[in-house]
Design a protein around this motif. Structure first.
Motif, PDB file in Angstrom:
ATOM      1  N   LYS A   1       0.808  -1.223   0.000  1.00  0.00           N
ATOM      2  CA  LYS A   1       0.000   0.000   0.000  1.00  0.00           C
ATOM      3  C   LYS A   1       0.837   1.268   0.000  1.00  0.00           C
ATOM      4  O   LYS A   1       0.309   2.361  -0.061  1.00  0.00           O
ATOM      5  N   GLY A   2       2.147   1.124   0.104  1.00  0.00           N
ATOM      6  CA  GLY A   2       3.027   2.291   0.120  1.00  0.00           C
ATOM      7  C   GLY A   2       4.032   2.211   1.258  1.00  0.00           C
ATOM      8  O   GLY A   2       4.331   1.130   1.779  1.00  0.00           O
ATOM      9  N   THR A   3       4.538   3.359   1.659  1.00  0.00           N
ATOM     10  CA  THR A   3       5.536   3.435   2.731  1.00  0.00           C
ATOM     11  C   THR A   3       4.906   4.000   3.997  1.00  0.00           C
ATOM     12  O   THR A   3       4.139   4.963   3.943  1.00  0.00           O
ATOM     13  N   ARG A   4       5.223   3.377   5.112  1.00  0.00           N
ATOM     14  CA  ARG A   4       4.677   3.853   6.385  1.00  0.00           C
ATOM     15  C   ARG A   4       5.710   3.656   7.495  1.00  0.00           C
ATOM     16  O   ARG A   4       6.673   2.897   7.336  1.00  0.00           O
ATOM     17  N   GLU A   5       5.483   4.352   8.610  1.00  0.00           N
ATOM     18  CA  GLU A   5       6.378   4.237   9.762  1.00  0.00           C
ATOM     19  C   GLU A   5       5.879   3.158  10.709  1.00  0.00           C
ATOM     20  O   GLU A   5       4.699   3.122  11.060  1.00  0.00           O
ATOM     21  N   GLU A   6       6.786   2.285  11.099  1.00  0.00           N
ATOM     22  CA  GLU A   6       6.461   1.235  12.058  1.00  0.00           C
ATOM     23  C   GLU A   6       7.558   1.154  13.114  1.00  0.00           C
ATOM     24  O   GLU A   6       8.726   1.411  12.824  1.00  0.00           O
ATOM     25  N   TYR A   7       7.163   0.777  14.321  1.00  0.00           N
ATOM     26  CA  TYR A   7       8.117   0.574  15.417  1.00  0.00           C
ATOM     27  C   TYR A   7       8.472  -0.907  15.459  1.00  0.00           C
ATOM     28  O   TYR A   7       7.726  -1.731  15.999  1.00  0.00           O
ATOM     29  N   LEU A   8       9.601  -1.245  14.840  1.00  0.00           N
ATOM     30  CA  LEU A   8      10.017  -2.634  14.722  1.00  0.00           C
ATOM     31  C   LEU A   8      10.610  -3.140  16.033  1.00  0.00           C
ATOM     32  O   LEU A   8      11.210  -2.386  16.800  1.00  0.00           O
ATOM     33  N   VAL A   9      10.453  -4.437  16.270  1.00  0.00           N
ATOM     34  CA  VAL A   9      10.999  -5.104  17.456  1.00  0.00           C
ATOM     35  C   VAL A   9      11.978  -6.165  16.974  1.00  0.00           C
ATOM     36  O   VAL A   9      11.581  -7.115  16.271  1.00  0.00           O
TER      37      VAL A   9
END
Length: 526
Positions: A363-371
């Motif tokens: 769906k595009g680029t988004r910000e995520e808080y990766l673990v």
């Protein structure tokens, strides 16, 4: 009560005069003996009433203080606030009964005036002691809240106002004039009063400005080069600020001088636990050169430069000559600058953090808080936090609904001051600090350390070449270290630059230094 005592003394005085006259003593001598006896009796009554009143006040106050869990009222006992009121009862007794000891009306009037003045003095002492107690109570409250504020200047102003009011009342009673008339006269003397209280007025205004603008507080570390002052503030009052220098000497500075002269306050540095290193290395311009394979082989032991050198070599060999600076030849001073920056970054302390990462999805680029480590995440945040974990389209573990996760953590996360999108998990602990000259325990939230280091991770870091001078090519290093204590900071800074002096030789760079021949040539020139 006073009427009963008055009637008793009147009847007793009449009885004494009648008795003396029955003893064939003349009326004049009878009145004198009556006055002496009444004077002794009045003195005994005053003495007894003083101790009884003092005992009652002590007992009442002590009972209230001991039964009350509030510790602030202990200051009333410590400063003996109500004790001066016990002097008012003997003064009142003398005021009403002195006419039975002295027959001269003028003397009676003078003594009664003295009783008025004495009672005003007693009230004044009560108010002054109450102000001292209030100042200590406010200091105690500020210590509990870990706020380094001083109310001593305000208490001193209130004392001056109290003394002036009592002085005006005393003069008006002695002169038998209305206080309004005296105030009207003082208005005409306002210029003289302003001259007399000039330092107090300037100090009061300065202390208000210093406190409202949060410029200086007790226990702050300040430096005032114009007065050769460097130390901690130990007291702030109406006219002066007392500073204990690091050599344990005490210096007093007019409060107004802190508004008119510049000074450095290091308290923010101590609170943020980050102290700046700003120093310049001067290199001989003749030692700067382009690098070759032999040079690169010599510095290959500095492995933190390997990736940078490889990237630069690829850009240099990528095509025809270009005006882009990163495609031109490398120099030894460039590699030295890069080494210093990478060395500092490699020695930064790193904390656990939740930092957003740009992730590409369908769906595009988004910000995520990766673990990266699920077990470590659950260990820090508890097993109940597993409900916030999910896997994205790329198979990476991330925190879903991050806002709810942060809200569930409450005070166990801390927002980064520079980037509000970055959060640090914290743990609760207990620490001790000097607040208003007293060691006070306080709760602290410590970030979870991921990697130990000397330098501050999120502090400004710049290694730059500055304008060439007659003394060489300056390379300025601007960084922050977590060490704020003076002696430890100087030790770390010295060790860091001693390392750079040694490393500079491997980069074939010469630290600029005038030789004896240069000094002789300069002397002959001038």
């Amino acid at each position: 009560m006073s009427k009963i005592l008055f009637d008793l003394f009147k009847d007793f005085s009449d009885y004494l005069i009648a008795t003396f006259m029955d003893w064939h003593i003349s009326e004049d001598w009878a009145i004198i003996f009556k006055g002496i006896i009444n004077m002794l009796i009045i003195a005994i009554i005053c003495f007894i009433s003083y101790f009884i009143t003092k005992l009652i006040i002590n007992r009442v106050v002590h009972t209230i203080v001991t039964k009350n869990e509030n510790k602030y009222d202990d200051e009333l006992v410590k400063h003996k606030v109500l004790i001066p009121l016990s002097h008012m009862v003997p003064a009142a007794i003398i005021y009403y009964l002195i006419q039975f000891a002295i027959t001269d009306e003028d003397w009676v009037k003078h003594i009664r005036t003295a009783c008025y003045v004495y009672n005003i003095f007693s009230v004044m002492m009560t108010v002054l002691r109450a102000l001292d107690a209030a100042n200590d109570i406010l200091d105690s409250i500020m210590r509990q809240k870990r706020r380094k504020m001083s109310f001593k200047g305000y208490a001193q102003v209130a004392k001056i106002i109290t003394i002036l009011i009592c002085l005006i009342l005393t003069i008006s009673i002695i002169l038998d004039k209305s206080p309004d008339a005296l105030l009207a006269g003082l208005a005409g003397m306002s210029a003289v009063l302003m001259l007399v209280f000039k330092d107090s007025i300037l100090g009061f205004v300065a202390s208000i400005q210093l406190s409202t603008m949060n410029m200086i507080k007790k226990d702050d570390w300040i430096t005032m080069s114009s007065r050769n002052i460097e130390g901690h503030v130990v007291d702030i009052n109406l006219t002066t600020v007392k500073v204990r220098n690091f050599d344990n000497s005490i210096v007093t500075v007019p409060t107004a001088s802190l508004m008119s002269e510049s000074f450095i306050n290091w308290s923010n540095m101590q609170e943020t636990k980050a102290r700046r290193i700003k120093r310049t290395l001067l290199f001989n311009a003749e030692s700067i050169k382009a690098v070759d394979e032999e040079f690169l082989q010599k510095i290959s032991k500095y492995t933190i430069l390997n990736d940078y050198i490889k990237e630069r070599q690829e850009k240099i060999g990528s095509g025809a000559p270009s005006i882009e600076f990163d495609k031109m030849e490398m120099s030894n001073i460039e590699l030295f600058r890069q080494y210093v920056e990478l060395y500092i970054r490699a020695n930064c302390q790193v904390f656990k953090k939740y930092k957003p990462t740009l992730v590409k999805t369908k769906k595009g680029t988004r910000e995520e808080y990766l673990v990266n480590n699920k077990e470590e995440f659950l260990k820090i945040n508890g097993p109940q936090s597993e409900m916030y974990l999910d896997t994205n389209e790329n198979g990476d573990l991330y925190i879903k609904d991050f806002a709810k996760f942060i809200k569930s953590r409450g005070h166990k996360v801390e927002i980064d001051r520079k980037d509000p999108k970055i959060y640090y998990p914290v743990t609760y602990g207990l620490d001790y600090d000097f607040v208003n000259n007293e060691l006070m325990p306080h709760s602290v939230f410590n970030r979870i350390l991921e990697k130990e280091g000397i330098f501050v991770e999120n502090g400004h870091l710049v290694v730059r070449q500055m304008q060439p001078t007659a003394t060489g090519i300056p390379i300025e290093i601007y960084a922050f270290t977590k060490i704020t204590e003076w002696g430890a900071f100087e030790k770390i800074q010295s060790a860091f630059f001693e390392h750079l002096f040694i490393v500079a030789k491997d980069f074939d760079l010469k630290i600029f230094q005038l030789s004896p021949e240069d000094y002789r040539a300069a002397a002959l020139h001038y």
